[in-house]
Design an enzyme around this catalytic site. Structure first.
Site, PDB file in Angstrom:
ATOM      1  N   ARG A   1      27.424 -39.504 -31.033  1.00 18.12           N
ATOM      2  CA  ARG A   1      28.334 -40.230 -30.144  1.00 18.12           C
ATOM      3  C   ARG A   1      28.391 -41.660 -30.671  1.00 18.12           C
ATOM      4  O   ARG A   1      27.455 -42.440 -30.472  1.00 18.12           O
ATOM      5  CB  ARG A   1      27.819 -40.178 -28.701  1.00 18.12           C
ATOM      6  CG  ARG A   1      28.741 -40.813 -27.662  1.00 18.12           C
ATOM      7  CD  ARG A   1      28.159 -40.578 -26.273  1.00 18.12           C
ATOM      8  NE  ARG A   1      28.867 -41.309 -25.246  1.00 18.12           N
ATOM      9  CZ  ARG A   1      29.912 -40.871 -24.558  1.00 18.12           C
ATOM     10  NH1 ARG A   1      30.395 -39.679 -24.823  1.00 18.12           N
ATOM     11  NH2 ARG A   1      30.475 -41.605 -23.613  1.00 18.12           N
TER      12      ARG A   1
ATOM     13  N   HIS B   1      37.781 -37.204 -29.201  1.00 16.18           N
ATOM     14  CA  HIS B   1      36.752 -36.699 -28.292  1.00 16.18           C
ATOM     15  C   HIS B   1      36.949 -35.182 -28.194  1.00 16.18           C
ATOM     16  O   HIS B   1      37.362 -34.652 -27.167  1.00 16.18           O
ATOM     17  CB  HIS B   1      36.898 -37.357 -26.919  1.00 16.18           C
ATOM     18  CG  HIS B   1      35.678 -37.284 -26.058  1.00 16.18           C
ATOM     19  ND1 HIS B   1      34.578 -36.504 -26.372  1.00 16.18           N
ATOM     20  CD2 HIS B   1      35.380 -37.885 -24.869  1.00 16.18           C
ATOM     21  CE1 HIS B   1      33.671 -36.641 -25.437  1.00 16.18           C
ATOM     22  NE2 HIS B   1      34.127 -37.476 -24.512  1.00 16.18           N
TER      23      HIS B   1
ATOM     24  N   GLN C   1      35.229 -32.809 -25.400  1.00 15.95           N
ATOM     25  CA  GLN C   1      35.847 -33.017 -24.091  1.00 15.95           C
ATOM     26  C   GLN C   1      37.137 -32.216 -23.970  1.00 15.95           C
ATOM     27  O   GLN C   1      37.352 -31.487 -23.000  1.00 15.95           O
ATOM     28  CB  GLN C   1      36.151 -34.502 -23.884  1.00 15.95           C
ATOM     29  CG  GLN C   1      36.972 -34.821 -22.642  1.00 15.95           C
ATOM     30  CD  GLN C   1      36.220 -34.559 -21.353  1.00 15.95           C
ATOM     31  OE1 GLN C   1      35.103 -35.044 -21.182  1.00 15.95           O
ATOM     32  NE2 GLN C   1      36.806 -33.796 -20.449  1.00 15.95           N
TER      33      GLN C   1
ATOM     34  N   ASP D   1      43.078 -41.226 -18.203  1.00 17.89           N
ATOM     35  CA  ASP D   1      41.770 -41.729 -18.632  1.00 17.89           C
ATOM     36  C   ASP D   1      41.762 -43.236 -18.400  1.00 17.89           C
ATOM     37  O   ASP D   1      42.793 -43.842 -18.073  1.00 17.89           O
ATOM     38  CB  ASP D   1      41.557 -41.393 -20.117  1.00 17.89           C
ATOM     39  CG  ASP D   1      40.120 -41.642 -20.598  1.00 17.89           C
ATOM     40  OD1 ASP D   1      39.239 -41.881 -19.744  1.00 17.89           O
ATOM     41  OD2 ASP D   1      39.892 -41.616 -21.815  1.00 17.89           O
TER      42      ASP D   1
ATOM     43  N   CYS E   1      38.790 -37.211 -17.691  1.00 17.99           N
ATOM     44  CA  CYS E   1      37.570 -36.857 -18.422  1.00 17.99           C
ATOM     45  C   CYS E   1      36.327 -37.513 -17.833  1.00 17.99           C
ATOM     46  O   CYS E   1      35.208 -37.085 -18.142  1.00 17.99           O
ATOM     47  CB  CYS E   1      37.713 -37.223 -19.897  1.00 17.99           C
ATOM     48  SG  CYS E   1      38.048 -38.961 -20.204  1.00 17.99           S
TER      49      CYS E   1
ATOM     50  N   ARG F   1      32.456 -28.723 -19.703  1.00 22.08           N
ATOM     51  CA  ARG F   1      31.850 -29.378 -20.864  1.00 22.08           C
ATOM     52  C   ARG F   1      30.594 -28.619 -21.287  1.00 22.08           C
ATOM     53  O   ARG F   1      30.344 -28.397 -22.475  1.00 22.08           O
ATOM     54  CB  ARG F   1      31.495 -30.827 -20.526  1.00 22.08           C
ATOM     55  CG  ARG F   1      32.658 -31.789 -20.451  1.00 22.08           C
ATOM     56  CD  ARG F   1      33.230 -32.097 -21.826  1.00 22.08           C
ATOM     57  NE  ARG F   1      32.240 -32.684 -22.712  1.00 22.08           N
ATOM     58  CZ  ARG F   1      31.895 -33.967 -22.734  1.00 22.08           C
ATOM     59  NH1 ARG F   1      32.464 -34.818 -21.888  1.00 22.08           N
ATOM     60  NH2 ARG F   1      31.002 -34.429 -23.586  1.00 22.08           N
TER      61      ARG F   1
END
Length: 309
Positions: A105, A132, A135, A228, A268, A296
């Protein structure tokens, strides 16, 4: 033995592989629910190399590894000093000696790419500034579970910044043949290279990828609306300016009045309540954000199992 695979971008999986991952995610979900911990990853260890804090990403990856019989080692920024205390290449080479998988990450996508280039073990992009992918694969799994059919021609609308989640959504929609409208303020559109790549996939799948600067157009006739945060991690200094620019893209009751009554709202998480989305919508009957969060875990189990098989 199969050549090692990395998962740095959603485009690293074909349409067929994505549907196989959906199937595997469902199988593992049912098996673990029935039997509890399984031994699919016995003796396997995943190293979580995180430059950014996380709730969902860390917990779901650690849980996935442990539920499948493996284990996890969390490495915070101060544990490594990635690219500062030690080069990315050296970190990748050393971790390859001790663990089975690197889950990264990072701030920069090039860091993920460098880890993958020098690691002899699979590397998963758990978030970078460009994409991402975990996700968004979980998000498409969520849509797939709701629609109960293949996702070609599913109508999705994006509201907000042309950011990393948006990039993965565009590429995934292009691969799967979705009808996606991306609504952003002028000057905040997604990366042109990503759009060009998506166009190539769309020619094969029949997907429709459109851009608009009109938030009402981005929600009209959509089955799913996705938003988002307006300022991602590392952009905090831009937040005050972005709030003014993005305000008309807020997902609220008024904007939803231009969408179908049964539209599903996605985020998300974490959300900046009262900014990109209101409490009324985030906690309302149209919201599927908790189902996204749950998925997830399920999709990441499938990704790990596939890369380590």
């Amino acid at each position: 033995m199969r050549k090692k695979r990395d998962f740095l971008s959603i485009k690293d999986f074909t349409e067929k592989e994505i549907y196989n991952l959906f199937k595997k995610a469902k199988e593992l979900k049912l098996t673990i629910k029935k039997r509890g911990r399984i031994n699919l990853l016995k003796g396997k260890i995943g190293a979580l190399v995180f430059e950014k804090p996380s709730l969902r990403t860390r917990v779901t990856f650690e849980t996935a590894l442990k539920e499948m019989g493996g284990d996890a080692i969390y490495l915070a920024p101060q544990d490594i000093g990635l690219g500062k205390r030690e080069s990315v290449a050296d970190v990748a080479r050393n971790l390859s000696l001790w663990v089975s998988l690197i889950i990264a990450r990072t701030f920069s996508h090039t860091t993920c790419e460098e880890l993958a280039r020098f690691a002899k073990i699979p590397v998963i992009n758990a978030l970078s500034d460009l994409e991402h992918p975990c996700q968004v694969l979980g998000d498409f799994l969520t849509i797939y579970e709701i629609k109960k059919k293949r996702l070609n021609k599913v109508k999705i609308g994006w509201l907000g910044d042309g950011n990393n989640v948006c990039h993965s959504l565009i590429l995934g929609a292009a691969i799967l043949g979705c009808d996606l409208i991306v609504g952003t303020p002028r000057g905040y559109e997604p990366n042109e290279k990503v759009l060009a790549e998506a166009k190539g996939f769309a020619l094969k799948s029949g997907a429709e990828i459109k851009l608009t600067n009109n938030p009402k157009e981005a929600v009209r006739d959509r089955e799913f609306i996705y938003t988002d945060v307006w300022a991602s991690m590392g952009q905090e200094n831009e937040a005050p300016v972005r709030r003014k620019i993005f305000w008309e893209f807020q997902v609220n009751k008024d904007l939803l009045s231009f969408a179908p009554l049964e539209v599903k709202v996605m985020h998300c998480l974490p959300a900046h309540r009262g900014e990109e989305i209101t409490d009324e919508v985030l906690d309302g009957p149209n919201s599927i954000v908790l189902l996204q969060a749950e998925n997830r875990l399920h999709i990441q189990r499938a990704i790990i199992a596939y890369l380590l098989s």
